[in-house]
Write a protein that holds these residues in place. Structure first.
Motif, PDB file in Angstrom:
ATOM      1  N   ALA A  87      15.803  -2.490  15.006  1.00  0.00           N
ATOM      2  CA  ALA A  87      14.521  -1.786  15.125  1.00  0.00           C
ATOM      3  C   ALA A  87      13.863  -1.549  13.778  1.00  0.00           C
ATOM      4  O   ALA A  87      12.647  -1.299  13.713  1.00  0.00           O
ATOM      5  CB  ALA A  87      14.731  -0.459  15.843  1.00  0.00           C
ATOM      6  N   ASP A  88      14.632  -1.623  12.682  1.00  0.00           N
ATOM      7  CA  ASP A  88      14.081  -1.358  11.354  1.00  0.00           C
ATOM      8  C   ASP A  88      13.718  -2.636  10.597  1.00  0.00           C
ATOM      9  O   ASP A  88      13.286  -2.566   9.436  1.00  0.00           O
ATOM     10  CB  ASP A  88      15.079  -0.553  10.523  1.00  0.00           C
ATOM     11  CG  ASP A  88      15.313   0.834  11.106  1.00  0.00           C
ATOM     12  OD1 ASP A  88      14.389   1.364  11.760  1.00  0.00           O
ATOM     13  OD2 ASP A  88      16.426   1.370  10.921  1.00  0.00           O
ATOM     14  N   SER A 103       0.860  -1.183   0.000  1.00  0.00           N
ATOM     15  CA  SER A 103       0.000   0.000   0.000  1.00  0.00           C
ATOM     16  C   SER A 103       0.897   1.234   0.000  1.00  0.00           C
ATOM     17  O   SER A 103       1.755   1.391   0.879  1.00  0.00           O
ATOM     18  CB  SER A 103      -0.906   0.018   1.234  1.00  0.00           C
ATOM     19  OG  SER A 103      -1.755  -1.113   1.257  1.00  0.00           O
ATOM     20  N   ALA A 104       0.706   2.097  -0.990  1.00  0.00           N
ATOM     21  CA  ALA A 104       1.497   3.325  -1.081  1.00  0.00           C
ATOM     22  C   ALA A 104       1.247   4.203   0.155  1.00  0.00           C
ATOM     23  O   ALA A 104       0.185   4.122   0.780  1.00  0.00           O
ATOM     24  CB  ALA A 104       1.122   4.070  -2.350  1.00  0.00           C
ATOM     25  N   PRO A 105       2.261   4.942   0.540  1.00  0.00           N
ATOM     26  CA  PRO A 105       3.512   5.222  -0.189  1.00  0.00           C
ATOM     27  C   PRO A 105       4.643   4.235   0.087  1.00  0.00           C
ATOM     28  O   PRO A 105       5.766   4.459  -0.375  1.00  0.00           O
ATOM     29  CB  PRO A 105       3.883   6.618   0.308  1.00  0.00           C
ATOM     30  CG  PRO A 105       3.368   6.652   1.705  1.00  0.00           C
ATOM     31  CD  PRO A 105       2.088   5.870   1.694  1.00  0.00           C
ATOM     32  N   SER A 106       4.390   3.182   0.852  1.00  0.00           N
ATOM     33  CA  SER A 106       5.428   2.171   1.047  1.00  0.00           C
ATOM     34  C   SER A 106       5.676   1.436  -0.267  1.00  0.00           C
ATOM     35  O   SER A 106       4.862   1.487  -1.192  1.00  0.00           O
ATOM     36  CB  SER A 106       5.011   1.179   2.127  1.00  0.00           C
ATOM     37  OG  SER A 106       4.907   1.800   3.381  1.00  0.00           O
ATOM     38  N   SER A 107       6.797   0.714  -0.355  1.00  0.00           N
ATOM     39  CA  SER A 107       7.105  -0.040  -1.573  1.00  0.00           C
ATOM     40  C   SER A 107       7.694  -1.396  -1.200  1.00  0.00           C
ATOM     41  O   SER A 107       8.308  -1.567  -0.140  1.00  0.00           O
ATOM     42  CB  SER A 107       8.084   0.731  -2.464  1.00  0.00           C
ATOM     43  OG  SER A 107       9.320   0.932  -1.799  1.00  0.00           O
ATOM     44  N   LEU A 108       7.489  -2.347  -2.085  1.00  0.00           N
ATOM     45  CA  LEU A 108       7.996  -3.709  -1.913  1.00  0.00           C
ATOM     46  C   LEU A 108       8.290  -4.260  -3.301  1.00  0.00           C
ATOM     47  O   LEU A 108       7.415  -4.246  -4.176  1.00  0.00           O
ATOM     48  CB  LEU A 108       6.966  -4.591  -1.202  1.00  0.00           C
ATOM     49  CG  LEU A 108       7.304  -6.076  -1.053  1.00  0.00           C
ATOM     50  CD1 LEU A 108       8.462  -6.275  -0.081  1.00  0.00           C
ATOM     51  CD2 LEU A 108       6.074  -6.860  -0.594  1.00  0.00           C
ATOM     52  N   GLU A 136      13.136  -6.633  -0.576  1.00  0.00           N
ATOM     53  CA  GLU A 136      13.527  -5.235  -0.775  1.00  0.00           C
ATOM     54  C   GLU A 136      12.314  -4.357  -0.504  1.00  0.00           C
ATOM     55  O   GLU A 136      11.284  -4.500  -1.166  1.00  0.00           O
ATOM     56  CB  GLU A 136      14.032  -5.024  -2.205  1.00  0.00           C
ATOM     57  CG  GLU A 136      15.257  -5.859  -2.556  1.00  0.00           C
ATOM     58  CD  GLU A 136      15.776  -5.577  -3.952  1.00  0.00           C
ATOM     59  OE1 GLU A 136      15.710  -4.396  -4.374  1.00  0.00           O
ATOM     60  OE2 GLU A 136      16.229  -6.522  -4.625  1.00  0.00           O
ATOM     61  N   TRP A 137      12.432  -3.428   0.451  1.00  0.00           N
ATOM     62  CA  TRP A 137      11.274  -2.636   0.856  1.00  0.00           C
ATOM     63  C   TRP A 137      11.668  -1.226   1.268  1.00  0.00           C
ATOM     64  O   TRP A 137      12.831  -0.938   1.547  1.00  0.00           O
ATOM     65  CB  TRP A 137      10.553  -3.331   2.012  1.00  0.00           C
ATOM     66  CG  TRP A 137      11.228  -3.135   3.363  1.00  0.00           C
ATOM     67  CD1 TRP A 137      10.976  -2.143   4.263  1.00  0.00           C
ATOM     68  CD2 TRP A 137      12.253  -3.948   3.946  1.00  0.00           C
ATOM     69  NE1 TRP A 137      11.775  -2.284   5.382  1.00  0.00           N
ATOM     70  CE2 TRP A 137      12.569  -3.393   5.210  1.00  0.00           C
ATOM     71  CE3 TRP A 137      12.943  -5.092   3.534  1.00  0.00           C
ATOM     72  CZ2 TRP A 137      13.529  -3.941   6.061  1.00  0.00           C
ATOM     73  CZ3 TRP A 137      13.895  -5.644   4.381  1.00  0.00           C
ATOM     74  CH2 TRP A 137      14.183  -5.068   5.617  1.00  0.00           C
ATOM     75  N   LYS A 138      10.644  -0.405   1.308  1.00  0.00           N
ATOM     76  CA  LYS A 138      10.733   0.917   1.916  1.00  0.00           C
ATOM     77  C   LYS A 138       9.434   1.125   2.695  1.00  0.00           C
ATOM     78  O   LYS A 138       8.346   1.076   2.125  1.00  0.00           O
ATOM     79  CB  LYS A 138      10.896   2.009   0.872  1.00  0.00           C
ATOM     80  CG  LYS A 138      11.038   3.416   1.472  1.00  0.00           C
ATOM     81  CD  LYS A 138      11.096   4.488   0.401  1.00  0.00           C
ATOM     82  CE  LYS A 138      12.423   4.433  -0.340  1.00  0.00           C
ATOM     83  NZ  LYS A 138      12.554   5.585  -1.297  1.00  0.00           N
ATOM     84  N   SER A 139       9.557   1.316   4.004  1.00  0.00           N
ATOM     85  CA  SER A 139       8.394   1.482   4.882  1.00  0.00           C
ATOM     86  C   SER A 139       8.160   2.958   5.154  1.00  0.00           C
ATOM     87  O   SER A 139       9.041   3.643   5.689  1.00  0.00           O
ATOM     88  CB  SER A 139       8.615   0.739   6.207  1.00  0.00           C
ATOM     89  OG  SER A 139       8.728  -0.655   5.988  1.00  0.00           O
ATOM     90  N   MET A 140       6.972   3.420   4.780  1.00  0.00           N
ATOM     91  CA  MET A 140       6.636   4.835   4.891  1.00  0.00           C
ATOM     92  C   MET A 140       5.449   5.022   5.838  1.00  0.00           C
ATOM     93  O   MET A 140       4.599   4.138   5.980  1.00  0.00           O
ATOM     94  CB  MET A 140       6.269   5.392   3.506  1.00  0.00           C
ATOM     95  CG  MET A 140       7.359   5.233   2.456  1.00  0.00           C
ATOM     96  SD  MET A 140       8.822   6.230   2.800  1.00  0.00           S
ATOM     97  CE  MET A 140       8.148   7.876   2.570  1.00  0.00           C
ATOM     98  N   PRO A 141       5.366   6.186   6.492  1.00  0.00           N
ATOM     99  CA  PRO A 141       4.180   6.477   7.308  1.00  0.00           C
ATOM    100  C   PRO A 141       2.914   6.399   6.455  1.00  0.00           C
ATOM    101  O   PRO A 141       2.905   6.782   5.280  1.00  0.00           O
ATOM    102  CB  PRO A 141       4.441   7.903   7.807  1.00  0.00           C
ATOM    103  CG  PRO A 141       5.926   8.064   7.744  1.00  0.00           C
ATOM    104  CD  PRO A 141       6.366   7.265   6.552  1.00  0.00           C
ATOM    105  N   ASP A 142       1.870   5.868   7.033  1.00  0.00           N
ATOM    106  CA  ASP A 142       0.560   5.712   6.395  1.00  0.00           C
ATOM    107  C   ASP A 142       0.574   4.705   5.248  1.00  0.00           C
ATOM    108  O   ASP A 142      -0.417   4.593   4.517  1.00  0.00           O
ATOM    109  CB  ASP A 142       0.027   7.055   5.878  1.00  0.00           C
ATOM    110  CG  ASP A 142      -0.107   8.088   6.986  1.00  0.00           C
ATOM    111  OD1 ASP A 142      -0.530   7.691   8.093  1.00  0.00           O
ATOM    112  OD2 ASP A 142       0.230   9.263   6.745  1.00  0.00           O
ATOM    113  N   GLY A 157      11.363   5.153   6.286  1.00  0.00           N
ATOM    114  CA  GLY A 157      11.523   5.828   5.007  1.00  0.00           C
ATOM    115  C   GLY A 157      12.774   5.457   4.248  1.00  0.00           C
ATOM    116  O   GLY A 157      13.067   6.078   3.218  1.00  0.00           O
ATOM    117  N   ALA A 158      13.526   4.476   4.715  1.00  0.00           N
ATOM    118  CA  ALA A 158      14.786   4.090   4.066  1.00  0.00           C
ATOM    119  C   ALA A 158      14.587   2.831   3.229  1.00  0.00           C
ATOM    120  O   ALA A 158      13.769   1.963   3.559  1.00  0.00           O
ATOM    121  CB  ALA A 158      15.868   3.859   5.115  1.00  0.00           C
ATOM    122  N   ALA A 159      15.350   2.705   2.157  1.00  0.00           N
ATOM    123  CA  ALA A 159      15.325   1.505   1.329  1.00  0.00           C
ATOM    124  C   ALA A 159      16.206   0.433   1.970  1.00  0.00           C
ATOM    125  O   ALA A 159      17.346   0.710   2.371  1.00  0.00           O
ATOM    126  CB  ALA A 159      15.814   1.818  -0.075  1.00  0.00           C
TER     127      ALA A 159
END
Length: 720
Positions: free
Chosen positions: A123-124, A51-56, A80-86, A190-192
């Motif tokens: 933690a990430d 679900s945006a704005p996260s990416s996988l 490979e992911w980027k976890s974003m708020p909301d 917010g990091a890749a």
């Protein structure tokens, strides 16, 4: 006729196998959750949602695989992911539940090997949840609670006690029945990130893994595009894997793959017919306590003639029956990996015919084959029989029936018995030397043959057909009448030919061809300009195993009943299968004149008959095309060359061609089936020399079977 085989196979997918002899596969099945992806690019048994704005990162909605860094070669999972708020993401790693896999993980902890190139703070890391085979699930836990910060470029093994997972579903989560590992977005930093995951196992914590002894490579043999390795190693149940190392052109030895404990063979598909490679092998525990490497061996690939390719396929297929046999009985396992204790009676009949091929072509010494066959006949004489017929499945440890298909399946299976007897009668004629062992083998087979009460399976003396099953508790409860174009012609032929318990020859017509019933037999249809005398179902010919199972021993050349010459019909069914793949009306990836063979097999979603026109999902079983060699040598050889030369990296293994593949879904079977390897060895031989046909038809009981039934010589047939 919609055969009972389809119903029983579908039912079997819901039945977990019984506890078996733990030589190799049981330990593997009860410990390993993920080891390797057979499919290139992505892991078939995975999925992901984002679900945006996260990416996988996903490939065709599945997790990618990493091929340069791994624990269990040749690949690992790449997250490979980027976890974003909301935002949010999750991915599922699913257990490959192959046929008869006993999902019963005995360990108390989940272990995962993790690797990152750039380092990740604990933690990430993602959260982790579990789901069992009944879809009960747990509350997610932070993966970082069980791991320290991940250092760059270093594999670490993470242990998660299973009792830390709390049930979040309506019914309790059962860790022993673990089916899915779910990784879920954690901290929205917010990091890749890129995380490699490999060699996922369920084991007990604190196991004392000592350093194993080194294996000894005893054979390295080059073929056209691959090299086979064989080694010996001491028994050591703490060994999780054998690790295969390769060196080419003087470079350092590097790991290229692993083999599970209990299987002492590996195939390295190089793809190059002019390559030389050296190999070493080690034994390793799951915690990476590794033995010294074996002494090196070297082998080379080389171009091969068509005849050499055919022999290569026969030898590899034969190995399944010779090397992966059930050890108490010497008979054929239903599949491997699978239930170690589960003997398939019909597949064992096919297997002993493959042993005749193996003896005749010198794959193993004749005397060793005789010894194995005597072990088999000794076991069969002690095993459960019901009016002389064996069940579909037997326990190798006890010889008792295994009612795999349910409570009514606890007795005789006359069709599987006929497949077995077809093989044994072939053996009786081939091993005709005048010595004590071969004479005893012939006598043993004669005794088994004469003990089958074929007439009992009429259900009553006045019935005009044979019935598939009989149970000592439920009698003919299943009541499956044998009729129609299917795999059971051999059952009627043997029942009519029996010297002790025959049925009237008229049953061939009232039973098999079902004259006088509502069943339509011999309905002609034309597909792609090819007219078939037999049609299995509306708008479809039958799966190709109809043209093979009854004709591994019975030679269909030159005789016909009022409906068909079965050699011509079987040849034409194979040609229709090829024509269907060439036309490819559903636009399936990979189909063509050199990639065909629709027949019953376990596909990506389980067992299906895979009839052309009605059940096609892109799944091809190599046994379909290869086992048609006796009918369509040019077309089958075309498929063999494509399967081996173009798809061999995924499709060729230690027992030859894998059971099935689906390029549309990027799926390749991870099991070998007893029903599917032997027909390739046997029907190639029938096409080359007619050996198995000649042996079976030379039985005195079979010499006049056509006249007994009333078949007529076919002036238009292709007599041998």
């Amino acid at each position: 006729m919609k055969t009972l085989r389809l119903f029983l196979a579908l039912l079997a997918l819901a039945v977990f196998s019984l506890p078996g002899y733990a030589r190799a596969d049981q330990n593997y099945s009860q410990q390993v959750f993920f080891e390797n992806s057979l499919s290139p690019g992505s892991y078939y048994y995975s999925s992901g949602t984002v679900s945006a704005p996260s990416s996988l990162k996903l490939i065709d909605r599945k997790l990618p695989v990493e091929t340069s860094t791994f624990i269990s070669g040749p690949n690992a999972l790449a997250l490979e992911w980027k976890s974003m708020p909301d935002g949010g993401w999750d991915t599922e790693i699913k257990l490959y539940v192959w046929r008869n896999r006993n999902v019963d993980f005995a360990g108390d902890s989940l272990f995962l090997w993790l690797y990152t190139k750039d380092g990740i703070r604990a933690a990430d890391l993602p959260k982790i949840a579990l789901r069992d085979i009944a879809h009960n699930f747990t509350t997610p836990l932070p993966l970082g609670s069980f791991a320290s910060d991940l250092e760059p470029g270093k594999w670490i093994r993470v242990r998660i006690p299973l009792d830390r997972f709390a049930t979040a579903s309506m019914h309790p989560f059962e860790p022993r029945r673990l089916a899915t590992i779910i990784l879920i977005q954690g901290a929205a930093d917010g990091a890749a990130h890129t995380l490699y995951i490999d060699d996922i196992r369920i084991e007990n914590a604190g196991q004392n893994h000592h350093t194993p002894a080194a294996p000894e490579i005893i054979e390295a043999k080059g073929y056209e595009r691959h090299i086979d390795l064989k080694w010996r190693a001491p028994e050591d149940p703490t060994v999780a894997q054998y690790v295969i190392y390769r060196s080419m052109r003087g470079r350092p030895f590097e790991p290229i793959g692993v083999q599970r404990y209990g299987v002492n063979r590996f195939t390295d598909f190089l793809g190059n017919p002019h390559a030389t490679a050296s190999y070493k092998v080690s034994a390793r525990t799951s915690s990476l306590q590794e033995s010294p490497l074996s002494a090196p061996v070297t082998a080379s690939t080389h171009p091969m003639t068509d005849d050499e390719l055919l022999t290569m396929v026969q030898e590899a297929s034969f190995r399944y029956y010779w090397e992966a046999d059930e050890p108490h009985s010497g008979m054929t396992r239903e599949n491997t990996p699978g239930d170690d204790d589960m003997i398939a009676v019909g597949a064992s009949g096919f297997g002993v015919m493959a042993m005749v091929v193996g003896a005749d072509r010198g794959f193993v010494p004749r005397g060793q084959v005789v010894d194995r066959l005597l072990r088999i006949t000794d076991f069969l004489a002690r095993a459960d029989r019901f009016h002389g017929a064996w069940p579909h499945f037997l326990s190798g440890k006890t010889g008792h029936v295994l009612p795999v298909f349910g409570m009514f399946d606890n007795g005789a299976d006359i069709v599987e018995t006929s497949f077995l007897m077809q093989g044994l009668l072939t053996v009786r004629q081939y091993f005709n030397n005048d010595n004590k062992k071969e004479q005893r083998l012939r006598d043993d087979i004669t005794g088994l043959w004469q003990g089958v009460e074929w007439d009992w399976f009429r259900a009553t003396p006045k019935r005009d057909a044979l019935y598939w099953h009989w149970s000592p508790y439920f009698a003919f409860h299943i009541a499956n009448r044998l009729e129609g174009w299917n795999e059971v012609m051999i059952t009627y032929l043997l029942a009519i030919a029996s010297p002790t318990h025959p049925v009237p020859a008229s049953l061939y017509y009232t039973g098999y061809t079902a004259e006088g019933t509502s069943h339509t037999y011999g309905e002609r249809h034309t597909y792609y300009g090819i007219t078939l005398d037999m049609n299995y179902a509306p708008r479809s010919p039958g799966p190709l195993f109809f043209t093979q199972y009854s004709y591994l021993g019975y030679d269909p050349h030159g005789w016909r009943d009022k409906y068909a010459d079965y050699f011509i019909n079987n040849r034409d069914e194979a040609l229709v299968s090829q024509a269907y793949s060439t036309a490819n009306p559903l636009h399936m990836k990979g189909y063509g004149a050199d990639s065909w063979g629709l027949t019953a097999v376990d596909g990506p979603e389980g067992y299906r008959e895979y009839k052309p026109f009605t059940e096609d999902d892109g799944t091809i079983a190599p046994t379909g095309a290869v086992s048609s060699y006796a009918y369509t040598p040019q077309q089958s050889l075309l498929a063999i060359k494509h399967f081996y030369r173009d798809l061999g990296a995924q499709l060729w293994g230690i027992y030859g061609f894998r059971d099935a593949f689906n390029e549309e879904e990027n799926w390749y079977s991870g099991i070998t089936m007893g029903l599917n390897q032997a027909p390739m060895a046997v029907m190639i031989e029938n096409g080359r020399t007619g050996l198995i046909w000649k042996c079976f038809m030379s039985n005195p009981e079979m010499k006049h079977i056509q006249q007994t039934i009333g078949l007529k010589p076919d002036a238009n047939g292709e007599a041998r």
